[in-house]
Design a protein around this motif. Structure first.
Motif, PDB file in Angstrom:
ATOM      1  N   MET A  19     -90.361  59.850 105.162  1.00  0.00           N
ATOM      2  CA  MET A  19     -89.020  59.683 104.646  1.00  0.00           C
ATOM      3  C   MET A  19     -88.583  58.230 104.701  1.00  0.00           C
ATOM      4  O   MET A  19     -87.550  57.886 104.176  1.00  0.00           O
ATOM      5  CB  MET A  19     -88.063  60.565 105.447  1.00  0.00           C
ATOM      6  CG  MET A  19     -86.688  60.573 104.893  1.00  0.00           C
ATOM      7  SD  MET A  19     -85.538  61.776 105.559  1.00  0.00           S
ATOM      8  CE  MET A  19     -86.024  62.032 107.213  1.00  0.00           C
ATOM      9  N   HIS A  22     -89.401  55.721 103.056  1.00  0.00           N
ATOM     10  CA  HIS A  22     -89.213  55.082 101.756  1.00  0.00           C
ATOM     11  C   HIS A  22     -87.922  55.528 101.079  1.00  0.00           C
ATOM     12  O   HIS A  22     -87.454  54.888 100.162  1.00  0.00           O
ATOM     13  CB  HIS A  22     -90.401  55.380 100.847  1.00  0.00           C
ATOM     14  CG  HIS A  22     -90.414  56.789 100.330  1.00  0.00           C
ATOM     15  ND1 HIS A  22     -90.850  57.846 101.078  1.00  0.00           N
ATOM     16  CD2 HIS A  22     -90.010  57.316  99.150  1.00  0.00           C
ATOM     17  CE1 HIS A  22     -90.719  58.958 100.382  1.00  0.00           C
ATOM     18  NE2 HIS A  22     -90.210  58.673  99.205  1.00  0.00           N
ATOM     19  N   PHE A  23     -87.335  56.630 101.518  1.00  0.00           N
ATOM     20  CA  PHE A  23     -86.115  57.164 100.905  1.00  0.00           C
ATOM     21  C   PHE A  23     -84.911  56.425 101.460  1.00  0.00           C
ATOM     22  O   PHE A  23     -84.604  56.501 102.639  1.00  0.00           O
ATOM     23  CB  PHE A  23     -85.999  58.668 101.202  1.00  0.00           C
ATOM     24  CG  PHE A  23     -84.891  59.344 100.443  1.00  0.00           C
ATOM     25  CD1 PHE A  23     -85.114  59.875  99.187  1.00  0.00           C
ATOM     26  CD2 PHE A  23     -83.626  59.466 100.996  1.00  0.00           C
ATOM     27  CE1 PHE A  23     -84.090  60.515  98.490  1.00  0.00           C
ATOM     28  CE2 PHE A  23     -82.603  60.100 100.309  1.00  0.00           C
ATOM     29  CZ  PHE A  23     -82.835  60.622  99.054  1.00  0.00           C
ATOM     30  N   ASP A  70     -85.423  58.845  93.389  1.00  0.00           N
ATOM     31  CA  ASP A  70     -86.118  59.424  94.532  1.00  0.00           C
ATOM     32  C   ASP A  70     -85.666  60.852  94.816  1.00  0.00           C
ATOM     33  O   ASP A  70     -84.479  61.171  94.738  1.00  0.00           O
ATOM     34  CB  ASP A  70     -85.884  58.592  95.798  1.00  0.00           C
ATOM     35  CG  ASP A  70     -86.624  57.272  95.772  1.00  0.00           C
ATOM     36  OD1 ASP A  70     -87.536  57.116  94.945  1.00  0.00           O
ATOM     37  OD2 ASP A  70     -86.286  56.404  96.589  1.00  0.00           O
ATOM     38  N   ILE A 128     -86.730  63.922  97.812  1.00  0.00           N
ATOM     39  CA  ILE A 128     -87.551  64.321  98.945  1.00  0.00           C
ATOM     40  C   ILE A 128     -87.252  65.773  99.283  1.00  0.00           C
ATOM     41  O   ILE A 128     -86.263  66.334  98.823  1.00  0.00           O
ATOM     42  CB  ILE A 128     -87.333  63.421 100.187  1.00  0.00           C
ATOM     43  CG1 ILE A 128     -85.890  63.508 100.683  1.00  0.00           C
ATOM     44  CG2 ILE A 128     -87.741  62.003  99.913  1.00  0.00           C
ATOM     45  CD1 ILE A 128     -85.678  62.882 102.036  1.00  0.00           C
ATOM     46  N   ASN A 167     -81.678  61.582  95.120  1.00  0.00           N
ATOM     47  CA  ASN A 167     -80.988  60.314  95.321  1.00  0.00           C
ATOM     48  C   ASN A 167     -80.301  59.885  94.035  1.00  0.00           C
ATOM     49  O   ASN A 167     -80.864  60.004  92.950  1.00  0.00           O
ATOM     50  CB  ASN A 167     -82.004  59.241  95.727  1.00  0.00           C
ATOM     51  CG  ASN A 167     -81.422  58.174  96.588  1.00  0.00           C
ATOM     52  OD1 ASN A 167     -80.296  58.255  97.026  1.00  0.00           O
ATOM     53  ND2 ASN A 167     -82.209  57.158  96.855  1.00  0.00           N
TER      54      ASN A 167
END
Length: 82
Positions: free
Chosen positions: A1, A3-4, A12, A14, A23
């Motif tokens: 997570m 990178h989020f 993005d 996830i 996102n």
């Protein structure tokens, strides 16, 4: 997570369990569900969810120009081109 980054882009997505987090630059959209069982697997999911919410709160608190309310455009459906 890692990178989020909440509110950083419009692309993005996830998953935490069956919970999908999309996102956007003006919102996060959470759909689905996550079951936090009373075991190590549930604890791992709870920690992921806690980390995500912590990052979201941090991003909101760091925004010095946070508006009172974001006006969301209504969702419009388009005709299927296929």
């Amino acid at each position: 997570m890692s990178h989020f980054k909440p509110y950083a882009n419009e692309s993005d997505v996830i998953r935490i369990g069956n919970l999908e987090i999309e996102n956007r630059i003006d919102r996060l959209t959470l759909t689905g569900d996550v079951v936090l069982t009373r075991d190590k697997a549930g604890l791992a999911l709870a920690r992921q969810l806690q980390a995500l919410l912590g990052e979201a709160v941090g991003a909101l608190e760091a925004d010095g120009e946070l508006p009172e309310k974001v006006l969301l455009k209504p969702v419009s459906q388009v005709k299927n081109p296929f």
